[in-house]
Scaffold this motif. Sequence first.
Motif, short mmCIF file in Angstrom:
data_model
loop_
_atom_site.label_atom_id
_atom_site.label_comp_id
_atom_site.label_asym_id
_atom_site.label_seq_id
_atom_site.Cartn_x
_atom_site.Cartn_y
_atom_site.Cartn_z
N ILE A 156 79.89 49.07 10.73
CA ILE A 156 79.88 50.46 10.52
C ILE A 156 79.69 51.11 11.74
O ILE A 156 79.69 50.89 12.76
CB ILE A 156 78.55 50.58 9.48
CG1 ILE A 156 77.33 50.13 10.34
CG2 ILE A 156 78.72 49.78 8.24
CD1 ILE A 156 75.99 50.30 9.45
N PHE A 157 79.70 52.75 11.44
CA PHE A 157 79.45 53.34 12.67
C PHE A 157 78.02 53.87 12.50
O PHE A 157 77.54 54.68 11.81
CB PHE A 157 80.27 54.84 12.28
CG PHE A 157 81.83 54.55 11.91
CD1 PHE A 157 82.50 53.94 13.14
CD2 PHE A 157 82.56 54.61 10.75
CE1 PHE A 157 83.87 53.72 13.13
CE2 PHE A 157 83.75 54.21 10.70
CZ PHE A 157 84.40 53.76 11.57
N ALA A 213 73.13 55.45 9.73
CA ALA A 213 73.73 54.37 9.06
C ALA A 213 72.78 53.03 9.79
O ALA A 213 72.57 52.05 9.24
CB ALA A 213 75.15 53.90 9.29
N ALA A 243 84.39 58.29 15.87
CA ALA A 243 84.38 57.12 15.25
C ALA A 243 84.92 55.76 15.95
O ALA A 243 84.36 54.68 16.03
CB ALA A 243 85.15 57.18 13.86
N ILE A 303 82.47 51.70 2.57
CA ILE A 303 83.61 52.09 3.55
C ILE A 303 85.05 51.37 3.28
O ILE A 303 85.98 51.93 3.34
CB ILE A 303 83.23 51.72 5.01
CG1 ILE A 303 81.92 52.43 5.54
CG2 ILE A 303 84.29 51.95 6.19
CD1 ILE A 303 81.41 52.06 6.96
N ASN A 347 79.55 58.11 7.39
CA ASN A 347 80.45 56.89 7.30
C ASN A 347 81.70 56.70 6.37
O ASN A 347 82.67 56.52 6.79
CB ASN A 347 79.34 55.68 7.14
CG ASN A 347 79.08 55.04 8.45
OD1 ASN A 347 79.75 54.22 8.88
ND2 ASN A 347 78.02 55.44 8.80
#
Lengths: 320, 268
Positions: free
Chosen positions: B100-101, B155, A197, B170, B109
């Motif tokens: 976002i990821f 995503a 991430a 999120i 996410n």
Amino acid sequence: MGAFGPLRNPANMFTALVLVIFAITPILAPALDESFYVIVFARIMVWGIAAVSLNLIMGYGGLISFGHAVYLGIGGYTVGILAFHGVTSAWIQWPLAIGVSGLVALVFGAISLRTKGVYFIMITLALAQMIFFLSVSAERYGSDDGLNVLARSDLGVSFFSLNNKTDMYYTIFAFLLASVFVSWKLVNSRFGTTIRAAKSNDTRVQSIGVATYRYRLTAFVIAGIMCGIAGLLQANLEGFVSPDMMNWQRSGELIFMVVLGGMSTLFGPVTGAFVFLMLSEVLAGWTIHWHIIFGPFLVLVVIFARGGIAGLLTRRADRD
Amino acid sequence: MTDVIAPNVTKDIALKANGLKKAFGGLIATDNLSLSVATGEIHAVIGPNGAGKTTLVNLLSGMLRPDAGSIQFNGRDVTRLPAPARVKAGLSRSYQITSIFRDFTVLENVMFSVQARQGHSFRFWKPVSRDASLIDPARELLGRVGLGDRVDIRAGELAYGEQRQLEIAISLATQPSFLLLDEPMAGMGPEESQRMIEFLRALKGAYTILLIEHDMDAVFALADRITVLVYGKVIATGAPDDIRNDPAVREAYLGGDDSDDCSEEGAA
């Protein structure tokens, strides 16, 4: 993401093929009168472990370390220097090699992870060069000429010895499998998710309440230790350590193996090491100017085969 | 840090900024800005481009340090607290430019955000893909924000409006008490905006919200109070009707009688 997919996937089939080749080489090669390949493949597997370790931070963590080969040198020299002073027990050598690699990675990581992008690349390079020059200036341990590893690590058992070529080979093979397995577990754990991430979107990770630095540092240390193990294996395999093990060019080659095989794929770095070393071996057999062919090939791979060999094979699968 | 305020005074103030200043070189982005947001309200911050709205979000969320001034969150001085610690205290933000990821699935996410909420992530062995304590809350939340049937999509492949929803999901997964929303309608078409307004209205009361927004329809539909920012300064704070009729605001920002000008600016 990143887990072992089904075997139908060509990338995984290729992985399986390489693994089978690795597994049967010590039996097959002498039968074909090509015993030479046992050493070649053992070398490839050692590089494979180092590339897998780099992939942990570079492929999954987005941290392009240009000094990763330093841990090969540290693992190798720990074994070489201890053997020089008469300490040959693997039970002392190996934990020490792991400890020193981890400690150096902790210090280097703590410094370099405060920077980003090009600065990170340059600092990892500079720190690694520091150790490189230290080894060059260490006259007692052979300076430039390197140091013969006087005896292989002694496992202290009668039925298994690194002096036996086959035992040595399968020891390396076992460590290779272990390094891929550990990567697999790490990448899919909470820890690995955090690392991935942070690569994907560092600010977002911070803004959901996670300070990324310590996770990256931990990954950096794990990768350093894994590469240090590759180093101690290399010292045992070659019976020789030298500053060249941790030359910045070695770090560059490691980066290339990872990119060639496929960044952030579990087995890609091993395939990368395999193709990289086999190709340089074959090309060097043709002509002494083999770099003229090898260089452009690498450039083409980067341009046309994004995702490396694994990416190429996976894309083919998607098309089918 | 030792700035203690009597509890009964702070009880209803969730967030309070005092005399915030931030300059980038010669540009003063935030100029002696004070603001207070009452618990449970939607407090909108409006202002023309370059008014320093995003800088304000960055200061409040801890992504930037102010040159001067202080920030109190639920009566506690958080001026020196880094961003991750503020999230743990219950202050969560979303981004104007979707953050976002993109390589993660929608579910991953939100799972990661749930994971962040649960504490440290020094867990090296168990795969997250089989961790019900992450999957269940993430699925539940995605259902609530209307992305329940999109969980396994990457995503980055979501429609724009859906990415905006995911962005807020999120933030919500960190279980905040306070949401800092930086232009949630940015780049949305009228239909998507309308859906987002409904969505935010549903959050009202459950969360205290500081809403930075260009879309005037959204602001006047949602806000309990509005603060108007021009060149880093607060020129007015009040109820929507007061702001609408404030001559200084009209002159400096709303530009005559047609507020639609501003929402068009928002799309830029």
